[in-house]
Design a protein around this motif. Structure first.
Motif, PDB file in Angstrom:
ATOM      1  N   PRO A  39       0.814  -1.216   0.000  1.00 13.00           N
ATOM      2  CA  PRO A  39       0.000   0.000   0.000  1.00 13.00           C
ATOM      3  C   PRO A  39       0.852   1.272   0.000  1.00 13.00           C
ATOM      4  CG  PRO A  39      -0.458  -1.376   1.949  1.00 13.00           C
ATOM      5  CD  PRO A  39       0.568  -2.083   1.154  1.00 13.00           C
ATOM      6  N   GLN A  40       1.968   1.228   0.711  1.00 17.03           N
ATOM      7  CA  GLN A  40       2.813   2.417   0.827  1.00 17.03           C
ATOM      8  C   GLN A  40       3.383   2.836  -0.526  1.00 17.03           C
ATOM      9  OE1 GLN A  40       1.772   3.323   3.623  1.00 17.03           O
ATOM     10  NE2 GLN A  40       2.959   5.191   3.298  1.00 17.03           N
ATOM     11  N   SER A  41       3.755   1.845  -1.345  1.00 20.77           N
ATOM     12  CA  SER A  41       4.323   2.149  -2.665  1.00 20.77           C
ATOM     13  C   SER A  41       3.354   2.964  -3.508  1.00 20.77           C
ATOM     14  CB  SER A  41       4.663   0.867  -3.425  1.00 20.77           C
ATOM     15  OG  SER A  41       5.508   0.067  -2.666  1.00 20.77           O
ATOM     16  N   CYS A  42       2.069   2.595  -3.472  1.00 21.91           N
ATOM     17  CA  CYS A  42       1.059   3.314  -4.265  1.00 21.91           C
ATOM     18  C   CYS A  42       1.028   4.766  -3.830  1.00 21.91           C
ATOM     19  CB  CYS A  42      -0.331   2.732  -4.027  1.00 21.91           C
ATOM     20  SG  CYS A  42      -0.560   1.095  -4.650  1.00 21.91           S
ATOM     21  N   ILE A  43       0.940   4.962  -2.535  1.00 20.14           N
ATOM     22  CA  ILE A  43       0.773   6.315  -2.022  1.00 20.14           C
ATOM     23  C   ILE A  43       2.007   7.167  -2.314  1.00 20.14           C
ATOM     24  CG2 ILE A  43       0.444   7.660   0.101  1.00 20.14           C
ATOM     25  CD1 ILE A  43      -1.375   5.340   1.031  1.00 20.14           C
ATOM     26  N   GLN A  44       3.191   6.591  -2.102  1.00 20.01           N
ATOM     27  CA  GLN A  44       4.419   7.351  -2.386  1.00 20.01           C
ATOM     28  C   GLN A  44       4.504   7.746  -3.853  1.00 20.01           C
ATOM     29  OE1 GLN A  44       7.347   4.682  -0.845  1.00 20.01           O
ATOM     30  NE2 GLN A  44       7.000   5.364   1.265  1.00 20.01           N
ATOM     31  N   ILE A  97     -12.095   2.452  -4.258  1.00 20.32           N
ATOM     32  CA  ILE A  97     -13.110   1.540  -3.714  1.00 20.32           C
ATOM     33  C   ILE A  97     -13.273   0.375  -4.677  1.00 20.32           C
ATOM     34  CG2 ILE A  97     -15.526   1.287  -3.016  1.00 20.32           C
ATOM     35  CD1 ILE A  97     -15.524   4.277  -2.403  1.00 20.32           C
ATOM     36  N   PRO A  98     -13.060  -0.855  -4.265  1.00 22.77           N
ATOM     37  CA  PRO A  98     -12.493  -1.251  -2.974  1.00 22.77           C
ATOM     38  C   PRO A  98     -10.983  -0.979  -2.929  1.00 22.77           C
ATOM     39  CG  PRO A  98     -12.887  -3.178  -4.324  1.00 22.77           C
ATOM     40  CD  PRO A  98     -13.348  -2.011  -5.126  1.00 22.77           C
ATOM     41  N   LEU A  99     -10.503  -0.889  -1.714  1.00 23.78           N
ATOM     42  CA  LEU A  99      -9.102  -0.544  -1.509  1.00 23.78           C
ATOM     43  C   LEU A  99      -8.165  -1.663  -1.959  1.00 23.78           C
ATOM     44  CD1 LEU A  99      -7.134   1.509  -0.389  1.00 23.78           C
ATOM     45  CD2 LEU A  99      -7.527   0.610   1.891  1.00 23.78           C
ATOM     46  N   LYS A 100      -8.704  -2.874  -1.977  1.00 20.99           N
ATOM     47  CA  LYS A 100      -7.843  -3.995  -2.330  1.00 20.99           C
ATOM     48  C   LYS A 100      -8.595  -4.946  -3.256  1.00 20.99           C
ATOM     49  CE  LYS A 100      -5.667  -7.404   0.319  1.00 20.99           C
ATOM     50  NZ  LYS A 100      -5.566  -7.963   1.674  1.00 20.99           N
ATOM     51  N   ILE A 101      -7.964  -5.316  -4.369  1.00 16.94           N
ATOM     52  CA  ILE A 101      -8.528  -6.358  -5.235  1.00 16.94           C
ATOM     53  C   ILE A 101      -7.424  -7.350  -5.563  1.00 16.94           C
ATOM     54  CG2 ILE A 101      -9.545  -6.908  -7.487  1.00 16.94           C
ATOM     55  CD1 ILE A 101     -10.967  -4.333  -7.542  1.00 16.94           C
ATOM     56  N   LYS A 102      -7.760  -8.626  -5.457  1.00 10.86           N
ATOM     57  CA  LYS A 102      -6.804  -9.708  -5.753  1.00 10.86           C
ATOM     58  C   LYS A 102      -5.445  -9.462  -5.107  1.00 10.86           C
ATOM     59  CE  LYS A 102      -8.923 -10.794 -10.186  1.00 10.86           C
ATOM     60  NZ  LYS A 102      -8.767 -10.777 -11.627  1.00 10.86           N
ATOM     61  N   GLY A 103      -5.465  -9.042  -3.873  1.00 15.22           N
ATOM     62  CA  GLY A 103      -4.213  -8.882  -3.137  1.00 15.22           C
ATOM     63  C   GLY A 103      -3.461  -7.591  -3.418  1.00 15.22           C
ATOM     64  N   ASN A 104      -3.994  -6.777  -4.330  1.00 12.32           N
ATOM     65  CA  ASN A 104      -3.310  -5.526  -4.647  1.00 12.32           C
ATOM     66  C   ASN A 104      -4.015  -4.316  -4.046  1.00 12.32           C
ATOM     67  OD1 ASN A 104      -1.012  -6.178  -6.286  1.00 12.32           O
ATOM     68  ND2 ASN A 104      -2.509  -6.910  -7.806  1.00 12.32           N
ATOM     69  N   SER A 105      -3.256  -3.474  -3.370  1.00  9.69           N
ATOM     70  CA  SER A 105      -3.810  -2.228  -2.861  1.00  9.69           C
ATOM     71  C   SER A 105      -4.002  -1.261  -4.007  1.00  9.69           C
ATOM     72  CB  SER A 105      -2.856  -1.601  -1.861  1.00  9.69           C
ATOM     73  OG  SER A 105      -2.932  -2.316  -0.670  1.00  9.69           O
ATOM     74  N   ASN A 150      10.188   6.513 -16.512  1.00  9.34           N
ATOM     75  CA  ASN A 150      11.558   6.174 -16.114  1.00  9.34           C
ATOM     76  C   ASN A 150      11.789   6.194 -14.608  1.00  9.34           C
ATOM     77  OD1 ASN A 150      12.135   6.092 -18.880  1.00  9.34           O
ATOM     78  ND2 ASN A 150      12.269   8.332 -18.876  1.00  9.34           N
ATOM     79  N   TRP A 151      10.757   6.482 -13.865  1.00  9.22           N
ATOM     80  CA  TRP A 151      10.926   6.511 -12.414  1.00  9.22           C
ATOM     81  C   TRP A 151      11.203   5.116 -11.862  1.00  9.22           C
ATOM     82  CZ3 TRP A 151       6.354   9.947 -10.266  1.00  9.22           C
ATOM     83  CH2 TRP A 151       6.568  11.279 -10.681  1.00  9.22           C
ATOM     84  N   PRO A 152      12.113   5.025 -10.898  1.00 13.62           N
ATOM     85  CA  PRO A 152      12.349   3.714 -10.272  1.00 13.62           C
ATOM     86  C   PRO A 152      11.096   3.204  -9.552  1.00 13.62           C
ATOM     87  CG  PRO A 152      13.561   5.474  -9.135  1.00 13.62           C
ATOM     88  CD  PRO A 152      12.998   6.078 -10.372  1.00 13.62           C
ATOM     89  N   GLU A 153      10.242   4.135  -9.108  1.00 14.94           N
ATOM     90  CA  GLU A 153       9.013   3.738  -8.388  1.00 14.94           C
ATOM     91  C   GLU A 153       8.128   2.826  -9.241  1.00 14.94           C
ATOM     92  OE1 GLU A 153      10.227   6.729  -8.372  1.00 14.94           O
ATOM     93  OE2 GLU A 153      10.211   7.536  -6.341  1.00 14.94           O
ATOM     94  N   THR A 154       8.207   2.993 -10.569  1.00 10.86           N
ATOM     95  CA  THR A 154       7.287   2.212 -11.413  1.00 10.86           C
ATOM     96  C   THR A 154       7.656   0.734 -11.431  1.00 10.86           C
ATOM     97  OG1 THR A 154       8.614   2.785 -13.337  1.00 10.86           O
ATOM     98  CG2 THR A 154       6.660   4.119 -12.941  1.00 10.86           C
ATOM     99  N   LYS A 155       8.782   0.397 -10.812  1.00 12.15           N
ATOM    100  CA  LYS A 155       9.096  -1.034 -10.685  1.00 12.15           C
ATOM    101  C   LYS A 155       8.236  -1.656  -9.584  1.00 12.15           C
ATOM    102  CE  LYS A 155      13.546  -1.335 -12.769  1.00 12.15           C
ATOM    103  NZ  LYS A 155      13.980   0.069 -12.943  1.00 12.15           N
ATOM    104  N   LYS A 156       7.762  -0.801  -8.675  1.00 11.03           N
ATOM    105  CA  LYS A 156       7.003  -1.334  -7.536  1.00 11.03           C
ATOM    106  C   LYS A 156       5.491  -1.201  -7.709  1.00 11.03           C
ATOM    107  CE  LYS A 156      10.504   0.114  -4.246  1.00 11.03           C
ATOM    108  NZ  LYS A 156      10.607   1.286  -3.376  1.00 11.03           N
ATOM    109  N   VAL A 157       5.073  -0.318  -8.611  1.00 14.62           N
ATOM    110  CA  VAL A 157       3.622  -0.139  -8.782  1.00 14.62           C
ATOM    111  C   VAL A 157       3.243  -0.326 -10.242  1.00 14.62           C
ATOM    112  CG1 VAL A 157       3.395   1.546  -6.903  1.00 14.62           C
ATOM    113  CG2 VAL A 157       3.789   2.348  -9.221  1.00 14.62           C
ATOM    114  N   LYS A 158       1.969  -0.704 -10.423  1.00 16.58           N
ATOM    115  CA  LYS A 158       1.399  -0.662 -11.768  1.00 16.58           C
ATOM    116  C   LYS A 158       0.565   0.605 -11.824  1.00 16.58           C
ATOM    117  CE  LYS A 158       0.882  -5.254 -13.589  1.00 16.58           C
ATOM    118  NZ  LYS A 158       0.181  -6.445 -13.148  1.00 16.58           N
ATOM    119  N   TRP A 159       0.637   1.330 -12.914  1.00 14.66           N
ATOM    120  CA  TRP A 159      -0.172   2.541 -12.997  1.00 14.66           C
ATOM    121  C   TRP A 159      -0.904   2.592 -14.325  1.00 14.66           C
ATOM    122  CZ3 TRP A 159       0.910   5.998 -16.931  1.00 14.66           C
ATOM    123  CH2 TRP A 159       2.156   5.836 -17.568  1.00 14.66           C
ATOM    124  N   ALA A 160      -2.058   3.234 -14.327  1.00 16.46           N
ATOM    125  CA  ALA A 160      -2.840   3.367 -15.559  1.00 16.46           C
ATOM    126  C   ALA A 160      -3.782   4.545 -15.418  1.00 16.46           C
ATOM    127  CB  ALA A 160      -3.636   2.102 -15.813  1.00 16.46           C
TER     128      ALA A 160
END
Ligand code: ADP
Ligand code: ZN
Ligand code: ZN
Length: 659
Positions: free
Chosen positions: A576-581, A605-613, A640-650
């Motif tokens: 969850p922290q990775s998303c917020i950061q 909503i919902p905050l979590k689906i299939k184990g992902n925040s 190119n952000w290193p953060e994108t290795k930890k999160v999926k974004w769309a």
């Protein structure tokens, strides 16, 4: 020897295309096979490159897959537009609009199949003499040429479909083809039947529940002019129909035109873009048009054609709020409502009961300690399905056994709470033992042919009760229904969602459209604890335009869509922290941008689906082009952000709801 260079898009989630060389010239939009890593895969020629930046390491195209292009000019350009507008990887957009069998390596598959179908009017079909209203509108609609979006605003039963048929006839006579989009697969059979009754030629059908082979066939027949009429869902918006004359979008307000997962495009908006690029008319039909469309009508960008009367001359049903604050409910149905249902049944009529929740009960809980069954990988309560004797997560469809002891306190006092379609069905079966009770929801319509069976049963029966979710409210005819009951309108009326009023008004008015085709006294009972709600008071007039005008005023004052442009940037991650950061960093980056407002990071909503925040940012701007530019800038930055290795974004561009 000449060497040519081409950018090729591949069907992978990659934002860029790749340059390859070729000894022969190839047309844009052609399928080719290219080496990619250690494999060879299918790609699409996107553009010719005159001077590649570097020739080093450029590989050669292995083969040209077909003798024909896969995407002709206007479709090709619509795809380029979509990739930019939705900020979605180009290859994935191309591949979304190719039949699956074309996505794999195979040679010369794009070729004609049979000879062209002939479209004559069937003599047997009754081509109605149009009502005055239909006639006046049709003659105006027939004069439209070029790109000119038209809204056909027609109350249910006003004969919109007959207008579509006669418009289609005009284009067919000019040897042009026609594309008809509906929001849901369920609506296809009924419409196909009307077109088949009218025209002798083959009516192409295209949707996601067909086999890959079926879809390929229809696609090829369209491409080579062998069929001229295609009816399908949003995935058919770019059918390669030859010599396309016009596009018809039925039930244009319906949110199912938007794809919710993966490439989140609006089939309606893509259709409008295609019509613009092909410079052809597009007809949008609805009894409850979207605010977006009505706004464009006000701005004189779209023309509106009103069909305010039903062809049968019958009055629209009355909408009656029923105060249930002091009522005992049985499976969500108030005692007073039950009496009204019984009276209708005794008269040999049919009743439709609408409840926006499937399953038996939305909660399974422990009376002793308050434990509630919830999904282990989503933040979502499990729904009890009695027919399957299972608890099911409606977010991820995981299925759980029903426990008989509370996992927290071992108590055996476990109970279901709340009402879904199955419980309503059960209560009705117990109350009206001899009356057919027909349930129509996601679970009862999954098998092939089940929808047809439901219609047949409703058609054959005299008195009967139909119980269902919004599926029941969409576009279908149930001629024997004289009473509709809406069980949980309050959840819609009190919804904090953006454009919640628009949604509930559309839903109530659409449901009421199912009643009273054969009866002047049809009623719609709306059970509520808030009979004096000001929105409900407006909705109950049945005058949708009135409600919509009010919504438009409010939204304009609040600066919310359609009076502003919104995109959602959603981040998902097991952490969850990775998303917020990540979202905080985005928010900082956009902080100094003028004319952009950012809300969040917010919990989704919902905050979590299939184990992902899941968390999101709401990005808002007054102008579409500007918002688009900002998102383009943002995409380039965050890739190119290193953060994108930890999160999926769309992104979700033009989202229907902001949660
Ligand atoms: P809508 O699509 O607006 O709900 P339809 O086109 O399905 O309405 O028309 C409702 C019913 O009226 C259909 O059964 C249709 O066959 C019939 N109908 C349509 N136009 C006419 C007409 N001009 N005269 C008689 N019946 C008509
Ligand atoms: Zn317990
Ligand atoms: Zn789940």
């Amino acid at each position: 020897m000449n060497i040519f260079y081409y950018d090729i898009a591949v069907g992978l989630p990659l934002r860029q295309s790749f340059t390859y060389k070729s000894k022969v010239a190839i047309k844009k939009g052609t399928r080719v096979v290219v080496p990619f890593g250690k494999k060879s895969i299918v790609g699409i020629v996107v553009k010719k490159i005159s001077n590649p930046n570097s020739l080093k390491g450029l590989k050669e195209i292995i083969s040209i897959a077909d003798n024909h292009t896969c995407f002709d000019k206007s479709i090709f350009n619509t795809i380029l537009w979509a990739s930019e507008y939705y900020h979605h990887p180009i290859g994935e957009v191309f591949f979304s609009f190719m039949p699956t069998l074309l996505r794999k390596k195979n040679d010369k598959i794009i070729s004609s199949l049979s000879k062209a179908s002939e479209y004559k009017l069937n003599a047997k079909d009754k081509r109605f003499e149009l009502t005055k209203e239909q006639n006046a509108n049709l003659s105006k609609l027939n004069k439209i040429e070029g790109f000119n979006p038209s809204l056909i605003y027609g109350v249910t039963g006003s004969g919109k479909t007959e207008i579509y048929l006669q418009l289609a006839e005009k284009f067919i006579k000019k040897n042009k083809s026609i594309l008809v989009l509906v929001p849901e697969i369920n609506l296809i059979p009924q419409l196909v039947k009307r077109f088949e009754d009218r025209f002798s030629g083959e009516i192409g059908i295209y949707h996601s529940r067909q086999t890959p082979n079926q879809r390929l066939k229809v696609w090829l027949k369209s491409k080579f002019g062998e069929i001229k009429i295609v009816i399908g869902t949003r995935s058919s918006v770019l059918m390669p129909l030859k010599n396309l004359g016009a596009i018809i979008i039925d039930e244009e307000h319906d949110h199912s035109y938007k794809q919710a997962e993966g490439f989140k495009f609006s089939g309606k908006d893509l259709a409008i873009k295609r019509a613009q690029l092909e410079n052809i008319p597009i007809f949008l039909g609805s009894a409850t048009p979207s605010l977006q469309t009505l706004k464009l009508v006000k701005e004189k960008k779209y023309k509106k054609f009103d069909l305010l009367r039903r062809v049968d001359g019958k009055k629209p049903p009355k909408l009656i709020p029923l105060d249930i604050s002091d009522s005992t409910l049985l499976g969500g149905i108030a005692i007073q409502t039950m009496d009204i249902i019984e009276a209708a049944i005794n008269r040999g009529e049919q009743v439709l009961i609408f409840i926006n929740r499937r399953g038996f009960a939305p909660l399974y809980e422990c009376d002793n300690c308050g434990w509630v069954a919830s999904c282990s990988s989503c933040e979502s309560n499990l729904v009890f399905h009695k027919s399957k004797n299972r608890l099911i997560c409606h977010k991820c469809e995981s299925v759980y056994a029903v426990n008989h002891n509370c996992p927290d306190c071992q108590s055996t006092e476990l109970n279901t709470f709340g009402t879904g379609t199955e419980r309503v069905e059960e209560v009705l079966k117990n109350t009206f033992k001899k009356v057919p009770i027909i349930r129509m929801d996601y679970d009862s319509t999954r098998l092939k042919g089940s929808i047809e069976a439901i219609y047949e049963k409703a058609n054959e029966s005299n008195e009967a009760i139909l119980v269902g979710t919004q599926m029941l409210s969409k576009g279908h005819d149930f001629p024997k229904v004289t009473l509709c009951v809406i069980l949980n309108a309050d959840s819609g009326l009190l919804s904090p969602e953006m454009n919640g009023v628009e949604k509930i008004a559309q839903q109530l008015i659409q449901v009421s459209g199912r009643a009273g085709r054969n009866n002047n006294l049809a009623q719609v009972i709306i059970q509520t604890r808030y009979p004096n709600d000001k929105n409900l008071k407006q909705i109950k007039t049945g005058n949708y335009q009135l409600v919509a005008d009010q919504c438009l005023k409010t939204n304009k004052a609040l600066g919310i869509p359609p009076y502003s442009n919104v995109s959602i940037l959603r981040a998902t991650s097991p952490n969850p922290q990775s998303c917020i950061q990540f979202l905080e960093k985005v928010s900082e980056l956009l902080d100094n941008k003028k004319n952009i407002s950012i809300t969040g990071p917010l919990p989704s909503i919902p905050l979590k689906i299939k184990g992902n925040s899941r968390n999101h940012l709401i990005i808002k701007s007054d102008t579409k082009t500007y918002l688009n530019r900002v998102l383009k800038f943002l995409t380039n930055e965050i890739q190119n952000w290193p953060e994108t290795k930890k999160v999926k974004w769309a992104y979700d561009i033009d989202p229907y709801d902001m949660s």
